[in-house]
Design an enzyme around this catalytic site. Sequence first.
Site, PDB file in Angstrom:
ATOM      1  N   GLY A  92       0.796  -1.233   0.000  1.00  0.00           N
ATOM      2  CA  GLY A  92       0.000   0.000   0.000  1.00  0.00           C
ATOM      3  C   GLY A  92       0.821   1.272   0.000  1.00  0.00           C
ATOM      4  O   GLY A  92       0.385   2.308  -0.497  1.00  0.00           O
ATOM      5  N   ASP A 146      -5.351   3.058  10.065  1.00  0.00           N
ATOM      6  CA  ASP A 146      -6.750   2.710  10.349  1.00  0.00           C
ATOM      7  C   ASP A 146      -6.818   2.312  11.829  1.00  0.00           C
ATOM      8  O   ASP A 146      -6.854   3.170  12.701  1.00  0.00           O
ATOM      9  CB  ASP A 146      -7.118   1.588   9.374  1.00  0.00           C
ATOM     10  CG  ASP A 146      -8.578   1.183   9.416  1.00  0.00           C
ATOM     11  OD1 ASP A 146      -9.442   2.062   9.417  1.00  0.00           O
ATOM     12  OD2 ASP A 146      -8.865  -0.030   9.428  1.00  0.00           O
ATOM     13  N   THR A 147      -6.772   1.010  12.151  1.00  0.00           N
ATOM     14  CA  THR A 147      -6.751   0.629  13.567  1.00  0.00           C
ATOM     15  C   THR A 147      -5.431   1.037  14.230  1.00  0.00           C
ATOM     16  O   THR A 147      -5.361   1.167  15.452  1.00  0.00           O
ATOM     17  CB  THR A 147      -6.893  -0.898  13.742  1.00  0.00           C
ATOM     18  OG1 THR A 147      -5.752  -1.549  13.189  1.00  0.00           O
ATOM     19  CG2 THR A 147      -8.160  -1.410  13.084  1.00  0.00           C
ATOM     20  N   THR A 192      -0.907  -1.999  12.175  1.00  0.00           N
ATOM     21  CA  THR A 192       0.218  -2.183  11.251  1.00  0.00           C
ATOM     22  C   THR A 192       1.364  -1.235  11.604  1.00  0.00           C
ATOM     23  O   THR A 192       2.518  -1.663  11.752  1.00  0.00           O
ATOM     24  CB  THR A 192      -0.240  -1.922   9.790  1.00  0.00           C
ATOM     25  OG1 THR A 192      -1.371  -2.749   9.525  1.00  0.00           O
ATOM     26  CG2 THR A 192       0.877  -2.220   8.807  1.00  0.00           C
ATOM     27  N   LYS A 220      -7.522   7.663   9.597  1.00  0.00           N
ATOM     28  CA  LYS A 220      -8.924   7.497  10.022  1.00  0.00           C
ATOM     29  C   LYS A 220      -8.932   7.446  11.543  1.00  0.00           C
ATOM     30  O   LYS A 220      -8.973   6.357  12.130  1.00  0.00           O
ATOM     31  CB  LYS A 220      -9.499   6.182   9.484  1.00  0.00           C
ATOM     32  CG  LYS A 220      -9.531   6.037   7.980  1.00  0.00           C
ATOM     33  CD  LYS A 220     -10.306   4.753   7.656  1.00  0.00           C
ATOM     34  CE  LYS A 220      -9.924   4.137   6.371  1.00  0.00           C
ATOM     35  NZ  LYS A 220     -10.558   2.833   6.139  1.00  0.00           N
ATOM     36  N   ASP A 254      -5.934  -0.616  -1.809  1.00  0.00           N
ATOM     37  CA  ASP A 254      -6.531  -1.636  -2.679  1.00  0.00           C
ATOM     38  C   ASP A 254      -7.776  -2.268  -2.082  1.00  0.00           C
ATOM     39  O   ASP A 254      -8.052  -2.170  -0.893  1.00  0.00           O
ATOM     40  CB  ASP A 254      -5.514  -2.761  -2.934  1.00  0.00           C
ATOM     41  CG  ASP A 254      -5.328  -3.657  -1.698  1.00  0.00           C
ATOM     42  OD1 ASP A 254      -5.049  -3.099  -0.619  1.00  0.00           O
ATOM     43  OD2 ASP A 254      -5.497  -4.885  -1.809  1.00  0.00           O
ATOM     44  N   ARG A 292      -5.078   0.072  -6.874  1.00  0.00           N
ATOM     45  CA  ARG A 292      -3.935   0.805  -6.301  1.00  0.00           C
ATOM     46  C   ARG A 292      -3.449   1.927  -7.214  1.00  0.00           C
ATOM     47  O   ARG A 292      -2.903   2.924  -6.762  1.00  0.00           O
ATOM     48  CB  ARG A 292      -2.759  -0.148  -6.061  1.00  0.00           C
ATOM     49  CG  ARG A 292      -3.000  -1.205  -4.999  1.00  0.00           C
ATOM     50  CD  ARG A 292      -1.668  -1.869  -4.654  1.00  0.00           C
ATOM     51  NE  ARG A 292      -1.828  -3.134  -3.958  1.00  0.00           N
ATOM     52  CZ  ARG A 292      -1.991  -3.270  -2.644  1.00  0.00           C
ATOM     53  NH1 ARG A 292      -2.044  -2.203  -1.875  1.00  0.00           N
ATOM     54  NH2 ARG A 292      -2.108  -4.468  -2.097  1.00  0.00           N
TER      55      ARG A 292
HETATM   56  P1  IMP Z   1      -4.348  -0.810  10.307  1.00  0.00           P
HETATM   57  O1  IMP Z   1      -3.321  -1.830  10.722  1.00  0.00           O
HETATM   58  O2  IMP Z   1      -5.722  -1.191  10.715  1.00  0.00           O
HETATM   59  O3  IMP Z   1      -3.983   0.595  10.703  1.00  0.00           O
HETATM   60  O4  IMP Z   1      -4.443  -0.908   8.742  1.00  0.00           O
HETATM   61  C1  IMP Z   1      -3.591  -0.256   7.931  1.00  0.00           C
HETATM   62  C2  IMP Z   1      -3.582  -0.898   6.583  1.00  0.00           C
HETATM   63  O5  IMP Z   1      -4.848  -1.440   6.200  1.00  0.00           O
HETATM   64  C3  IMP Z   1      -3.251   0.170   5.578  1.00  0.00           C
HETATM   65  O6  IMP Z   1      -1.862   0.206   5.359  1.00  0.00           O
HETATM   66  C4  IMP Z   1      -3.998  -0.292   4.354  1.00  0.00           C
HETATM   67  O7  IMP Z   1      -3.158  -1.145   3.614  1.00  0.00           O
HETATM   68  C5  IMP Z   1      -5.162  -1.095   4.894  1.00  0.00           C
HETATM   69  N1  IMP Z   1      -6.382  -0.264   4.892  1.00  0.00           N
HETATM   70  C6  IMP Z   1      -6.959   0.363   5.939  1.00  0.00           C
HETATM   71  N2  IMP Z   1      -8.043   1.057   5.565  1.00  0.00           N
HETATM   72  C7  IMP Z   1      -8.154   0.858   4.232  1.00  0.00           C
HETATM   73  C8  IMP Z   1      -9.072   1.357   3.236  1.00  0.00           C
HETATM   74  O8  IMP Z   1     -10.002   2.136   3.488  1.00  0.00           O
HETATM   75  N3  IMP Z   1      -8.855   0.936   1.963  1.00  0.00           N
HETATM   76  C9  IMP Z   1      -7.830   0.110   1.610  1.00  0.00           C
HETATM   77  N4  IMP Z   1      -6.929  -0.353   2.503  1.00  0.00           N
HETATM   78  C10 IMP Z   1      -7.104   0.015   3.798  1.00  0.00           C
HETATM   79 MG    MG Z   2      -1.030  -1.446   3.955  1.00  0.00          MG
END
Ligand code: IMP
Ligand code: MG
Length: 172
Positions: free
Chosen positions: A38, A100-101, A104, A128, A156, A162
Amino acid sequence: MDILISRERIQTRVAELGREIAAALPTDEVVLVGPLKGCVVFCADLARALHDAGVRVEMDFLELSSYGAGTTSSGVIEVKKHLSDPITGRHVLLVDDIIDTGRTLAWAREHILSLSPASLRIAAFLDKPSRRVVEVPVDHVGFEIEDLFVLGYGADLAQRYRELPFIGVKTD
Ligand code: IMP
Ligand code: MG
């Protein structure tokens, strides 16, 4: 597909981020580290924006696998591909498309810190905040968005979209 953030707004903001990050870095060189896949579109644009702001850039990538259902990441993360070169003693900027959460980037941050960089800053193109489960100190954010599943500019859905030069929301 509805356009949430246009190509023009992205270009303007990434150029600003380049200047903002250049001013915040402790030196005029940095290693961009991104979790594949991503990060790649933002990483490529940010590298050139940093160049324009007078920063010498190297890039390295790692690939993480998160075991969980569907469109959100789980807490269990493994390294599928390691960084190619040592980052010990280097100034590192961790770069991703979306926070997001936070799982990662929190995991990647701990991993990078365990490799003893000289400094570490974090940049996410989209944030977010309402979705956050794990707190992560993000230093640079392109745009804050609501709880929407977005596509494009690296983001994606099952490996598609992408390459879109804008951030979009699927309508069908
Ligand atoms: P986290 O670990 O929940 O913060 O997720 C982060 C990863 O999830 C990002 O690097 C994205 O690859 C994927 N992701 C989170 N939200 C979206 C979205 O709305 N569209 C596509 N990929 C997302
Ligand atoms: Mg990602």
